[in-house]
Design a protein around this motif. Structure first.
Motif, short mmCIF file in Angstrom:
data_model
loop_
_atom_site.label_atom_id
_atom_site.label_comp_id
_atom_site.label_asym_id
_atom_site.label_seq_id
_atom_site.Cartn_x
_atom_site.Cartn_y
_atom_site.Cartn_z
N GLU A 72 0.80 -1.22 0.00
CA GLU A 72 0.00 0.00 0.00
C GLU A 72 0.83 1.28 0.00
N VAL A 73 1.66 1.43 -0.97
CA VAL A 73 2.38 2.69 -1.13
C VAL A 73 1.38 3.66 -1.74
N ARG A 74 0.68 4.41 -0.90
CA ARG A 74 -0.40 5.28 -1.36
C ARG A 74 0.07 6.69 -1.68
N SER A 75 1.32 6.95 -1.54
CA SER A 75 1.83 8.29 -1.82
C SER A 75 2.11 8.44 -3.31
N PRO A 76 1.32 9.25 -4.01
CA PRO A 76 1.57 9.44 -5.44
C PRO A 76 2.97 9.99 -5.72
N ALA A 77 3.49 10.83 -4.83
CA ALA A 77 4.83 11.37 -5.03
C ALA A 77 5.88 10.27 -4.95
N SER A 78 5.73 9.35 -3.99
CA SER A 78 6.70 8.24 -3.87
C SER A 78 6.66 7.36 -5.11
N ILE A 79 5.46 7.03 -5.58
CA ILE A 79 5.31 6.21 -6.77
C ILE A 79 5.93 6.90 -7.98
N TYR A 80 5.63 8.17 -8.15
CA TYR A 80 6.19 8.95 -9.26
C TYR A 80 7.71 8.98 -9.18
N ASN A 81 8.24 9.28 -8.00
CA ASN A 81 9.69 9.37 -7.84
C ASN A 81 10.38 8.04 -8.12
N LEU A 82 9.78 6.93 -7.70
CA LEU A 82 10.38 5.62 -7.98
C LEU A 82 10.34 5.29 -9.47
N GLY A 83 9.36 5.81 -10.18
CA GLY A 83 9.34 5.65 -11.64
C GLY A 83 10.43 6.46 -12.30
N PHE A 84 10.71 7.61 -11.74
CA PHE A 84 11.74 8.50 -12.27
C PHE A 84 13.14 8.00 -11.91
N GLN A 85 13.33 7.64 -10.65
CA GLN A 85 14.63 7.15 -10.16
C GLN A 85 14.34 6.03 -9.15
N PRO A 86 14.49 4.77 -9.58
CA PRO A 86 14.04 3.63 -8.76
C PRO A 86 15.01 3.23 -7.64
N ILE A 87 15.34 4.20 -6.80
CA ILE A 87 16.14 3.92 -5.60
C ILE A 87 15.47 4.60 -4.42
N ALA A 88 15.72 4.06 -3.22
CA ALA A 88 15.12 4.65 -2.03
C ALA A 88 15.89 4.22 -0.80
N GLU A 89 15.56 4.88 0.29
CA GLU A 89 16.03 4.46 1.60
C GLU A 89 14.80 4.26 2.46
N LEU A 90 14.80 3.17 3.21
CA LEU A 90 13.73 2.85 4.13
C LEU A 90 14.30 2.88 5.54
N ASN A 91 13.69 3.65 6.42
CA ASN A 91 14.11 3.72 7.82
C ASN A 91 13.02 3.10 8.68
N VAL A 92 13.41 2.12 9.49
CA VAL A 92 12.50 1.47 10.42
C VAL A 92 13.02 1.80 11.82
N VAL A 93 12.19 2.47 12.62
CA VAL A 93 12.65 3.00 13.90
C VAL A 93 11.67 2.64 15.01
N ASP A 94 12.21 2.21 16.13
CA ASP A 94 11.43 2.08 17.36
C ASP A 94 11.66 3.36 18.14
N ARG A 95 10.66 4.22 18.17
CA ARG A 95 10.86 5.53 18.79
C ARG A 95 11.04 5.44 20.29
N ASN A 96 10.50 4.40 20.93
CA ASN A 96 10.68 4.25 22.38
C ASN A 96 12.10 3.82 22.73
N LEU A 97 12.67 2.93 21.93
CA LEU A 97 14.05 2.48 22.16
C LEU A 97 15.09 3.43 21.56
N ARG A 98 14.61 4.30 20.65
CA ARG A 98 15.50 5.21 19.92
C ARG A 98 16.57 4.41 19.17
N LYS A 99 16.10 3.35 18.53
CA LYS A 99 16.96 2.44 17.77
C LYS A 99 16.28 2.17 16.44
#
Length: 111
Positions: free
Chosen positions: A42-69
């Motif tokens: 469910e990548v519902r962000s039209p900007a993300s979809i458009y950007n990946l079509g233009f340049q198919p690279i990304a960074e994904l950050n997964v964070v536990d805000r309570n652990l700050r890790k």
């Protein structure tokens, strides 16, 4: 790392806009598919979809805000809207207890 990602319900996907500026978007369905790939349903962000079509690279950050890790994942991305891979990834998401609401499934490699 896989267990950490599995325990989180929120991640942030950073893509690159055509003008070179960053686009950061929260994502709620993020899973480790295997040792080299992540899946975002469910990548519902039209900007993300458009950007990946233009340049198919990304960074994904997964964070536990309570652990700050957290973890950062960078790599090539593919947006699937139909076909065999889309069907396989949709079934993977269903196996995790989520139904597919959107015609988009995103995959990033490497982990």
């Amino acid at each position: 790392m896989k267990d950490f990602v599995a325990d989180q319900r929120l991640a942030y996907l950073a893509t690159v806009c055509p003008d070179g500026s960053p686009n950061l978007s929260p994502k709620g369905l993020t899973f480790v598919l295997d040792d080299r790939r992540m899946v975002i349903g469910e990548v519902r962000s039209p900007a993300s979809i458009y950007n990946l079509g233009f340049q198919p690279i990304a960074e994904l950050n997964v964070v536990d805000r309570n652990l700050r890790k957290g973890y950062r994942f960078k790599g090539a991305c593919i947006v699937h809207t139909s076909g065999k891979e889309f069907d396989l990834l949709t079934e993977f998401l269903r196996s995790k207890g989520f139904s597919a609401y959107s015609p988009y499934t995103h995959r990033a490699a490497p982990v």
